[in-house]
Design a protein around this motif. Structure first.
Motif, PDB file in Angstrom:
ATOM      1  N   ILE A   1       0.881  -1.160   0.000  1.00  0.00           N
ATOM      2  CA  ILE A   1       0.000   0.000   0.000  1.00  0.00           C
ATOM      3  C   ILE A   1       0.925   1.217   0.000  1.00  0.00           C
ATOM      4  CG2 ILE A   1      -1.874   1.178   1.212  1.00  0.00           C
ATOM      5  CD1 ILE A   1      -2.493  -1.778   0.491  1.00  0.00           C
ATOM      6  N   ILE A   2       0.723   2.132  -0.935  1.00  0.00           N
ATOM      7  CA  ILE A   2       1.550   3.336  -1.005  1.00  0.00           C
ATOM      8  C   ILE A   2       0.786   4.456  -0.313  1.00  0.00           C
ATOM      9  CG2 ILE A   2       2.853   4.902  -2.498  1.00  0.00           C
ATOM     10  CD1 ILE A   2       3.582   1.925  -2.889  1.00  0.00           C
ATOM     11  N   VAL A   3       1.406   5.045   0.712  1.00  0.00           N
ATOM     12  CA  VAL A   3       0.775   6.140   1.443  1.00  0.00           C
ATOM     13  C   VAL A   3       1.637   7.386   1.323  1.00  0.00           C
ATOM     14  CG1 VAL A   3      -0.394   4.607   3.077  1.00  0.00           C
ATOM     15  CG2 VAL A   3       1.830   5.545   3.659  1.00  0.00           C
ATOM     16  N   ALA A   4       0.998   8.534   1.420  1.00  0.00           N
ATOM     17  CA  ALA A   4       1.711   9.810   1.329  1.00  0.00           C
ATOM     18  C   ALA A   4       1.380  10.668   2.532  1.00  0.00           C
ATOM     19  CB  ALA A   4       1.316  10.545   0.051  1.00  0.00           C
ATOM     20  N   LYS A   5       2.395  11.365   3.001  1.00  0.00           N
ATOM     21  CA  LYS A   5       2.233  12.373   4.048  1.00  0.00           C
ATOM     22  C   LYS A   5       3.120  13.532   3.638  1.00  0.00           C
ATOM     23  CE  LYS A   5       2.963  13.530   8.803  1.00  0.00           C
ATOM     24  NZ  LYS A   5       4.241  14.059   9.146  1.00  0.00           N
ATOM     25  N   ASN A   6       2.507  14.696   3.515  1.00  0.00           N
ATOM     26  CA  ASN A   6       3.199  15.873   2.975  1.00  0.00           C
ATOM     27  C   ASN A   6       3.677  15.541   1.567  1.00  0.00           C
ATOM     28  OD1 ASN A   6       2.659  17.220   5.379  1.00  0.00           O
ATOM     29  ND2 ASN A   6       4.605  16.630   6.273  1.00  0.00           N
TER      30      ASN A   6
END
Length: 92
Positions: free
Chosen positions: A48-53
């Motif tokens: 699962i690819i997650v992004a923060k900022n």
């Protein structure tokens, strides 16, 4: 729900990270309990690819099944009229 159940484009708040080691590793990436993340990609049978900022992190499916999250509906950001003019955007 767990992170592996998140859909692409969905924003989530991390409720629980399993174990001390995983929690410490996540903190190194700037992710901790209570943080808002965005699920950017779900690879079938894969991570699962997650992004923060501006940072994206691939989280293995096995680990994603252990991370508890809650879906969050965030309001759209409101830009000031002066900022809209600076970017040449139409008035709303």
């Amino acid at each position: 729900m767990t992170l592996d159940e998140a859909r692409e484009g969905q924003r989530c708040r991390i409720l629980a990270l399993p174990g001390r080691g995983i929690r410490a590793q996540a903190i190194r990436f700037g992710i901790s309990e209570g943080e808002l993340i965005t699920c950017t990609s779900v690879i079938p049978g894969g991570p699962i690819i997650v992004a923060k900022n501006r940072q994206e992190i691939a989280i293995g499916r096995g680990l994603a099944q252990k991370i508890t999250v809650e879906p969050v509906t965030a309001p759209h950001p409101v830009k000031s009229p002066a900022r809209r003019r600076a970017y040449g955007l139409p008035r709303s």
